[in-house]
Scaffold this motif. Structure first.
Motif, PDB file in Angstrom:
ATOM      1  N   THR A  45      -2.150   9.046   6.215  1.00  0.00           N
ATOM      2  CA  THR A  45      -2.504   7.653   6.501  1.00  0.00           C
ATOM      3  C   THR A  45      -2.382   7.274   7.970  1.00  0.00           C
ATOM      4  OG1 THR A  45      -0.236   6.873   6.078  1.00  0.00           O
ATOM      5  CG2 THR A  45      -1.752   6.953   4.197  1.00  0.00           C
TER       6      THR A  45
ATOM      7  N   PHE B  82       0.828  -1.207   0.000  1.00  0.00           N
ATOM      8  CA  PHE B  82       0.000   0.000   0.000  1.00  0.00           C
ATOM      9  C   PHE B  82       0.862   1.257   0.000  1.00  0.00           C
ATOM     10  CE2 PHE B  82      -2.016   3.197   2.882  1.00  0.00           C
ATOM     11  CZ  PHE B  82      -3.016   3.621   2.033  1.00  0.00           C
TER      12      PHE B  82
ATOM     13  N   THR C 281      -3.814   3.830   9.807  1.00  0.00           N
ATOM     14  CA  THR C 281      -2.927   2.665   9.849  1.00  0.00           C
ATOM     15  C   THR C 281      -2.341   2.410  11.236  1.00  0.00           C
ATOM     16  OG1 THR C 281      -1.076   4.059   9.116  1.00  0.00           O
ATOM     17  CG2 THR C 281      -2.309   2.857   7.420  1.00  0.00           C
TER      18      THR C 281
END
Length: 434
Positions: A345, A328, A349
């Motif tokens: 992110t 990713f 995450t």
């Protein structure tokens, strides 16, 4: 909740794809989400609160000082000193002077938290010198591009400071955690260079002239100022004498003294360095404010919990999750700059990785390495652009030359996933001291 997720992705693609500054794009995304799904929430009050919380952080104060130190050192003779000081010691090592790219970047990264500054400072001397001496062009380009990314991993690191503030983790502990992975990754690069030189001796150019042990020791005097600066900055932090901010202040003072002592730094040059550092800090500050506002907005909307629950319902083992995140982040690194990847992110995450059994310090090192990979991922990879300007080669050639070092980093990420102790051993050891 699916509509909220689609709106988040749509707004982000629309705003960032339009070319606006990343910080403004993040703020626009946050404002748009709240206007669509929680219009009663006062966006301006949220913006003011988060801006104050981020920009008044004491740990963040080290960031402009480390950036200023790097800008000052860029204007000194450090790059020449690295080449002359290390050359005599590498005559009999497989790969010879090509190791200067790795060792030089490792040493300079110890006082500079910037990947680009590390690459430019070391590369502006080594690239031309190695090519002139007949070293394989691809090996020179690849080793410089890969080693330049160590500026993010080896402390002090600007990316680690930003991650520490956003993840609410100790910056000093993150710095400690980067020591062993940084050293092992540098050894991995040197191992690859040595093996390639043994397999293809024709790719290694002329060796430096023979020198006695005394001449080798004398050559180290060129590295004296840099080694003293490393000791002052890193030693003061790990010895418990100074905080990261105080160590950064010592580093700035030391860099200024070195610059004036070498007669390479003038008062106008110092002013220019300060102006460049201020511009970089303003850009980073805007990105961090935008990221924290967006993080708060999506947290208020429940998106991180929703995504985490969905992924956990798939029943992936921890190593599979890390492999998925690696792919990713590699894909994101092809189209985005590293800092933007982290700030956008992290709110999603980080909870996933912590739930999988990894701690926040480990994930900090993981994300720093994948950001390093983003630095050498086409077409956006900034280190690739830096190398292209230094050598004049095409982006395609630079990318191909860098591919083996990209693969080494990917393998190293999987190694620390299998053996998380590689990351935790140094901070745990130093924390256990009386």
């Amino acid at each position: 909740m699916t509509k909220t997720l689609l709106a988040l992705l749509g707004l982000m693609v629309l705003l960032l794809g339009s070319g606006v500054w990343i910080g403004l794009g993040l703020l626009g995304t946050a404002g748009g989400l709240l206007e669509l799904f929680r219009p009663q929430m006062p966006f301006l009050k949220l913006l003011a609160q988060q801006a104050w919380n981020v920009l008044s952080s004491t740990e963040l104060l080290a960031l402009p000082l480390f950036i200023l130190m790097a800008e000052v050192l860029f204007r000194t003779k450090i790059s020449e000193a690295l080449f002359t000081g290390l050359s005599p010691w590498l005559r009999r090592v497989p790969g010879r002077l090509c190791h200067i790219n790795v060792l030089g970047c490792t040493l300079f990264a110890s006082v500079c938290g910037s990947s680009a500054a590390t690459t430019v400072t070391v590369g502006r001397i080594t690239a031309s010198e190695l090519l002139k001496r007949g070293y394989d062009r691809n090996l020179v380009i690849g080793s410089l591009a890969g080693s330049g990314t160590l500026g993010f991993l080896i402390p002090p690191s600007t990316i680690m400071i930003i991650y520490g503030v956003m993840a609410e983790e100790s910056v000093l502990r993150l710095f400690m955690a980067g020591i062993l992975p940084g050293a092992l990754l540098a050894l991995g690069y040197m191992g690859y260079i040595g093996i390639r030189a043994l397999m293809h001796p024709e790719q290694v150019g002329e060796a430096p002239p023979p020198t006695t042990l005394w001449e080798k020791l004398v050559a180290l005097k060129d590295l004296g100022p840099l080694l003293l600066l490393i000791f002052a900055v890193i030693g003061s932090m790990y010895g418990g004498i100074a905080s990261p901010t105080e160590a950064a202040a010592v580093g700035v003072l030391g860099a200024v003294v070195i610059g004036f002592a070498q007669r390479k730094l003038s008062l106008p040059g110092l002013v220019q360095a300060a102006r460049q550092a201020a511009e970089s800090c303003a850009m980073i500050g805007l990105i961090m404010v935008g990221a924290m506002v967006l993080s708060t907005a999506i947290g208020y909307l429940g998106l991180p919990r929703f995504i985490a629950a969905e992924i956990q319902s798939w029943g992936m083992p921890p190593l599979m999750l890390i492999a998925v995140l690696l792919v990713f982040y590699i894909i994101l690194g092809m189209v985005m700059e590293g800092l933007g990847i982290i700030v956008m992110t992290l709110p999603i995450t980080l909870p996933l990785v912590v739930a999988a059994g990894y701690d926040k310090v480990w994930f900090g090192i993981f994300i720093v390495i994948v950001v390093e990979m983003a630095q050498i991922s086409p077409p956006v990879g900034f280190n690739l652009t830096v190398i292209q300007r230094l050598t004049g080669d095409s982006m395609g050639r630079v990318t191909r030359a860098t591919a083996p070092f990209f693969a080494i980093m990917a393998a190293f990420v999987l190694l620390i996933a299998l053996y998380p102790g590689i990351v935790s051993v140094v901070p745990d050891m130093l924390a256990s001291r009386p």
